[in-house]
Design an enzyme around this catalytic site. Structure first.
Site, PDB file in Angstrom:
ATOM      1  N   ARG A  67     -27.375 -93.402  33.089  1.00 53.67           N
ATOM      2  CA  ARG A  67     -28.216 -92.470  32.757  1.00 53.67           C
ATOM      3  C   ARG A  67     -29.626 -92.656  33.549  1.00 53.67           C
ATOM      4  NH1 ARG A  67     -32.100 -93.983  28.011  1.00 53.67           N
ATOM      5  NH2 ARG A  67     -33.247 -91.761  27.648  1.00 53.67           N
ATOM      6  N   HIS A 119     -31.160 -89.452  35.201  1.00 54.08           N
ATOM      7  CA  HIS A 119     -32.596 -89.156  34.773  1.00 54.08           C
ATOM      8  C   HIS A 119     -33.554 -89.009  36.056  1.00 54.08           C
ATOM      9  CE1 HIS A 119     -32.988 -88.724  30.203  1.00 54.08           C
ATOM     10  NE2 HIS A 119     -31.704 -88.651  30.654  1.00 54.08           N
ATOM     11  N   HIS A 133     -22.425 -88.113  29.309  1.00 54.25           N
ATOM     12  CA  HIS A 133     -22.411 -88.402  27.878  1.00 54.25           C
ATOM     13  C   HIS A 133     -21.593 -89.206  27.556  1.00 54.25           C
ATOM     14  CE1 HIS A 133     -25.858 -85.483  27.853  1.00 54.25           C
ATOM     15  NE2 HIS A 133     -26.198 -86.077  26.886  1.00 54.25           N
ATOM     16  N   TRP A 178     -22.116 -91.867  21.962  1.00 54.72           N
ATOM     17  CA  TRP A 178     -21.721 -90.581  21.806  1.00 54.72           C
ATOM     18  C   TRP A 178     -19.928 -90.615  21.608  1.00 54.72           C
ATOM     19  CZ3 TRP A 178     -25.317 -87.227  21.956  1.00 54.72           C
ATOM     20  CH2 TRP A 178     -26.527 -87.520  22.615  1.00 54.72           C
TER      21      TRP A 178
END
Length: 400
Positions: free
Chosen positions: A56, A60, A192, A210
């Site tokens: 992640r 990002h 995800h 998720w």
């Protein structure tokens, strides 16, 4: 120069092969890769692995890329207050902090390179592909609820009103980076699969993983999007049966999210009556083969205890003790830790292959009992013990 693939002036064969595939810089980066692998696994962190949050972090930090204007992960500007405080980057301070000791150990590598390389190693350690790394390289994804109508009004398919605006915004953001719809879906679904959300103040306010296995490279997220039943909830939503939102997927007050209703109801929700209690006698100790894509191994028989390992489909395991825990049958692995042989919905996760044999129990063991283990002179246990192993000590068993 041992760490750079050199041993007594000679290049190791494995390192030479990596140089052919990854290029001449591979041996240098391999030193960092190895430190990242060691830092990746942690029983204290979510699901026992930092891999999801490192993936992640890399995404990002790359999300501002534009084929015309450039940008992307160059600069690692999330280190600075303005971007670090962006709501979309909440909780990533833990990933950045994890990597700081490695950065200090290898000051020649930039933060930007380290963040991306960490995500490559994260993919590799979760059964994903090994990616050729090129040095050189921040930012953020669009708002998760951009364009959604306020409130909890849904359409006939249970989708929050305004979902089309979110879809259009995501398409615009990914299109700006040069991705078509197919590529955008692959990135969204692949990203995800990993990690979980945290409802407390320093997190996003959303809750839960998720997917069921948030530390394994797979298409589980995409399959769940299509195959499962979803319901939009807030912190205080009353579920169809009158109960509250399960705590593990309950968003913080003021937040809303979708949760998987099929998992809340259970696999047998469409059938009458409850699943019969599992029959312990049908699963005696023995040699077992994993039938599921993956099965967690937990520290204790309690299914809420920490995950200490994970077995993959077709792996074999010697189970030395079997017990019923509520509606599950749990087995004690000879290597330590407990696995579900039959889960709470009645699904059989392991298939018995045969009886335990002495040869299957030979090998290297580690002491896990905090008080240690007594060493006896022979198998009768009648003699005077002559030593004690400490917790964490490893020993070889060559006769059973």
């Amino acid at each position: 120069m041992e760490g750079f693939g050199l041993s007594k002036g000679r290049l190791k064969l494995e390192s030479f092969a990596r140089i052919l595939y990854d290029g001449p810089e591979a041996a240098v980066y391999e030193v960092v890769r190895e430190d990242l692998r060691k830092a990746m696994i942690s029983p204290e962190w979510d699901d026992g692995s930092y891999a999801p949050i490192l993936i992640r972090l890399a995404w990002h930090s790359s999300g501002t890329y534009c084929p015309v204007m450039g940008g992307g992960s160059n600069g690692a500007t999330m280190r600075h207050a303005k971007e670090a405080a962006d709501p979309e980057n909440k909780y990533l301070e833990h990933a950045r902090a994890l990597l700081e000791p490695i950065k200090a150990k290898h000051p020649w590598i930039s933060h930007a390179d380290l963040w991306i390389l960490a995500s490559y190693v994260a993919l590799e350690t979760t059964a994903g592909p090994r990616i050729k790394f090129t040095g050189g390289r921040l930012d953020r994804l669009p708002e998760a609820e951009h364009g959604l109508a306020p409130g909890m009004e849904v359409d006939e398919d249970g989708r929050l009103k305004g979902w089309e605006n979110v879809a259009a915004h995501v398409r615009a953001i990914f299109g700006r980076m040069g991705f078509n719809d197919r590529e955008a879906v692959a990135l969204l679904c692949g990203g995800h699969v990993y990690g979980r959300c945290h409802p407390h103040e320093s997190g996003s306010g959303y809750a839960g993983a998720w997917v069921e296995n948030p530390t394994m490279f797979s298409n589980e997220y995409a399959a769940d999007m299509v195959g499962d039943k979803w319901i939009a909830v807030i912190h205080d939503t009353v579920m169809p049966d009158g109960g509250t939102v399960p705590e593990e997927v309950r968003p913080a007050p003021g937040k809303r999210q979708y949760i998987d209703l099929s998992k809340y109801e259970g696999e047998d929700s469409g059938s009458e009556g409850e699943s019969p209690a599992p029959v312990l006698e049908a699963f005696p100790p023995g040699r077992y083969k994993c039938l599921s894509q993956w099965v967690n191994c937990r520290a204790d028989m309690d299914i809420s205890s920490p995950v200490v390992g994970r077995f993959l489909e077709t792996q074999e395991l010697s189970i030395v003790a079997v017990k019923v825990c509520e509606m599950e049958i749990r087995g004690l692995a000879e290597c330590g830790g407990w696995v579900s042989i039959v889960n709470s919905s009645g699904k059989t996760l392991w298939e018995r292959q045969g009886d335990l044999t002495a040869s299957s129990l030979k090998g290297c063991y580690r002491v896990v009992e905090p008080s240690g283990a007594v060493v006896y002179p022979d198998a009768s246990l009648s003699g005077q013990s002559n030593a004690r192993l400490q917790a964490g000590d490893e020993f070889e068993v060559d006769d059973v």
